[in-house]
Design a protein around this motif. Structure first.
Motif: not given
Lengths: 269, 354
Positions: B107-122
């Protein structure tokens, strides 16, 4: 001047629609056996009569069972048909969809007699609620298809494709994306089918056998005028129940529409 | 070895021949565009790579593996749809996390990846929003994040910018380029906008009627188109009747010149000469050296602020040729109806078989 006439027209229109229904609670609380003015005073004894009438309870139970089962079956069939016609182009599509919609305009007495002949003569089976359910599925399905077709047609086909592209199985994509998006249509069609089945009389009269549904039971009561006020009391409760049910459905629909950010387009109320 | 390898791919819709033998290799890390008019088969080709359409003949390999019978959920490709297809009943974060449902991450790894992806697209901090609260450009970014979070080998983009207004489109064009360099994933972009394809791509395939007419870098495509259709589709090109006589080319309205072999497109025969509007000049505005001269009349003029386009009638030539001039401070704007002196460079002439 013309505004006054318009107002009069609206008042008459509403009176014509709702006066008969307004009579239900009036006579349900009237302390007299004869359905006639002048009123005899306030009483709740007809509602008490409702509470103790065992045959009425079983008739109501029969109707609920029939309405729930046939509306669920009709909506499941409707989902399949509506999705197929919205998503795929196949040979004979128009003809097949037309055939599904025909019971919409088929006189119920024809359906009743036909199913009676099939059950009794062709299959040689005893009549009963299952036969009523079968016939009600037949007449409810086109209504379900009509409502659900709108829901499926307005759905962007790319939604399901996106779910597939993101790793879902066909069933997973349907369950997690398509179903939630057409849920308002499913609720609406369930309600419509439930209502149609609940108050359907002619087919039930032909097929019900020894265990009557509510409309068939009420029809039987008319031969005993002494029980008529009980029917009024029952009618009052049913009107109340349907108002509550429709309000709940509308609240549910508006919440869904707001969540998805769709413009409120009136819904089914 | 190329990442994507199509060979002899054919697709029929009933009687309609949508893909007529596509041979194409796309390398890992390339920004590749499929360019063509509507109905040319570019979207069909993209959907074939994604797995939404089967192919009737030929083979499609991704990363060396034959994709026959492989469904979209099992391909190393993800797609950004033209309509974005953002799930309206889920939040932005739930949308991005959708593809991670079936991965083994916690669950935490998924949340981290989602946050990272959203960060990447601003879109950092937008996770709790509902899609209907977002603008078109933001939805586009959600669609990008949702596809990129799965780290696909190939990102497929189906006319992703066509629904945006001009300013937003320009922003997203450079944004997409930046993203592609950052993640290093192969991008395949479908577009009908030739400018967009030229701006963004490493290589472009130009398609007409279900077949690829040319695959080349933007510069090669523009300066040396494979045939008349490509030349006409990319930018503007003036076509003039031309005849080869005694080793010299006689161009109607302009005059005779000699051309090098590399200026001749395709096999010889009766020829047509093509010249870009910027390869000619109005000598009364901007004199040039070593240019041939031709005379005509200004039939019309279109002023664009930074550029002025002159439509010039040449004697003996039906229609007109277009000459584009950069507007410099103090440079003259010529009047309609005035005589025009055109300067042209023989080295900019392309010869097409008629």
């Amino acid at each position: 001047m013309s505004r006054r006439w318009l107002l009069l027209y609206v008042v008459l229109y509403m009176a014509l629609l709702y006066a008969p229904i307004a009579l239900l609670p009036i006579f349900a609380f009237n302390d007299g056996q004869v359905i006639a003015f002048p009123l005899q005073g306030f009483s709740t004894r007809w509602f008490e009569g409702l509470w103790t009438n065992r045959t009425l309870h079983s008739a109501l139970w029969n109707s609920l069972v029939v309405a729930v089962i046939s509306s669920v079956l009709a909506v499941v069939l409707g989902i399949c048909a509506a999705r197929a016609s919205a998503r795929y182009a196949f040979r004979g599509q128009g003809a097949v969809m037309g055939m599904i919609m025909v019971p919409l305009v088929l006189p119920e007495i024809i359906v009743g007699v036909s199913v009676l002949i099939v059950v009794n003569t062709v299959l040689g089976l005893p009549l009963g609620l299952w036969a009523v359910i079968a016939a009600h599925v037949l007449i409810c399905t086109p209504f379900a298809v009509a409502v659900l077709s709108g829901a499926f047609q307005s759905l962007d086909p790319a939604m399901e494709e996106a779910a597939r592209d993101l790793g879902e199985t066909p069933w997973g994509a349907f369950r997690t994306v398509t179903l939630p998006l057409v849920a308002p249509g499913i609720v609406a069609s369930l309600l419509i089918c439930f209502t149609i089945s609940l108050d359907e009389f002619i087919i039930a009269f032909f097929l019900t056998g020894a265990s009557p549904t509510l409309p068939v039971y009420i029809w039987g009561l008319l031969r005993f005028p002494a029980d008529l006020p009980i029917v009024m009391a029952l009618g009052t409760l049913l009107v109340l129940a349907s108002i509550v049910l429709l309000t709940m459905a509308e609240i549910f629909r508006r919440r869904g529409a707001a969540r998805a950010g769709r413009k409120d387009s009136g819904g089914f109320l | 070895m190329s990442l994507i390898d199509l060979s002899g791919v054919q697709k029929w819709y009933g009687e309609y021949h949508a893909l007529r033998g596509i041979d194409l290799q796309i390398a890992a890390g390339e920004f590749f565009s499929l360019l063509g008019p509507s109905g040319c088969g570019k979207t069909t080709l993209l959907r074939t790579i994604a797995g939404f359409e089967g192919i009737d003949a030929g083979t499609l390999r991704i990363d060396g593996l034959d994709m026959r019978g492989v469904t979209p959920d099992r391909r190393p490709t993800n797609m950004v749809f033209q309509s974005y297809a953002i799930f309206p009943h889920l939040t932005v974060a739930q949308n991005v996390a959708y593809g991670l449902r079936r991965t083994a991450d916690g669950r935490e790894e998924k949340a981290r990846r989602v946050g990272e992806a959203l960060e990447m697209v601003g879109l950092g901090g937008y996770g709790g929003r509902r899609p209907h609260e977002l603008s078109g450009g933001q939805r586009q970014r959600v669609a990008l994040a949702r596809a990129l979070v799965l780290r696909p080998k190939v990102l497929l983009l189906d006319e992703p910018l066509s629904a945006l207004d001009r300013k937003m489109r320009e922003t997203m064009q450079s944004e997409l380029r930046r993203l592609q360099r950052q993640v290093g994933i192969t991008f395949i972009l479908v577009t009908h906008d030739q400018e967009e394809a030229l701006i963004m791509s490493d290589r472009v395939a130009v398609m007409f009627e279900g077949a690829i007419a040319q695959v080349a870098s933007p510069q090669a495509l523009y300066s040396r188109p494979a045939d008349r259709r490509v030349a006409d589709f990319l930018g503007a090109m003036n076509f003039l009747p031309a005849e080869v006589r005694d080793g010299r080319v006689e161009i109607a309205g302009l005059g005779a010149c000699e051309v090098e072999p590399e200026q001749v497109i395709g096999a010889g025969g009766m020829a047509e000469a093509g010249m870009r509007p910027e390869a000619m000049t109005m000598l009364d505005v901007q004199p040039g050296e070593g240019l041939r001269e031709a005379a005509g009349t200004i039939a019309d003029r279109a002023y664009y602020g930074d550029m002025t386009y002159y439509m010039v009638e040449l004697p003996g030539v039906p229609g007109h040729v277009t000459v584009s001039m950069k507007n410099r401070p103090g440079s003259a704007v010529l009047d309609v109806g005035a005589p025009a002196r055109i300067g042209w460079d023989p080295r900019a002439v392309l010869l097409f078989p008629a």
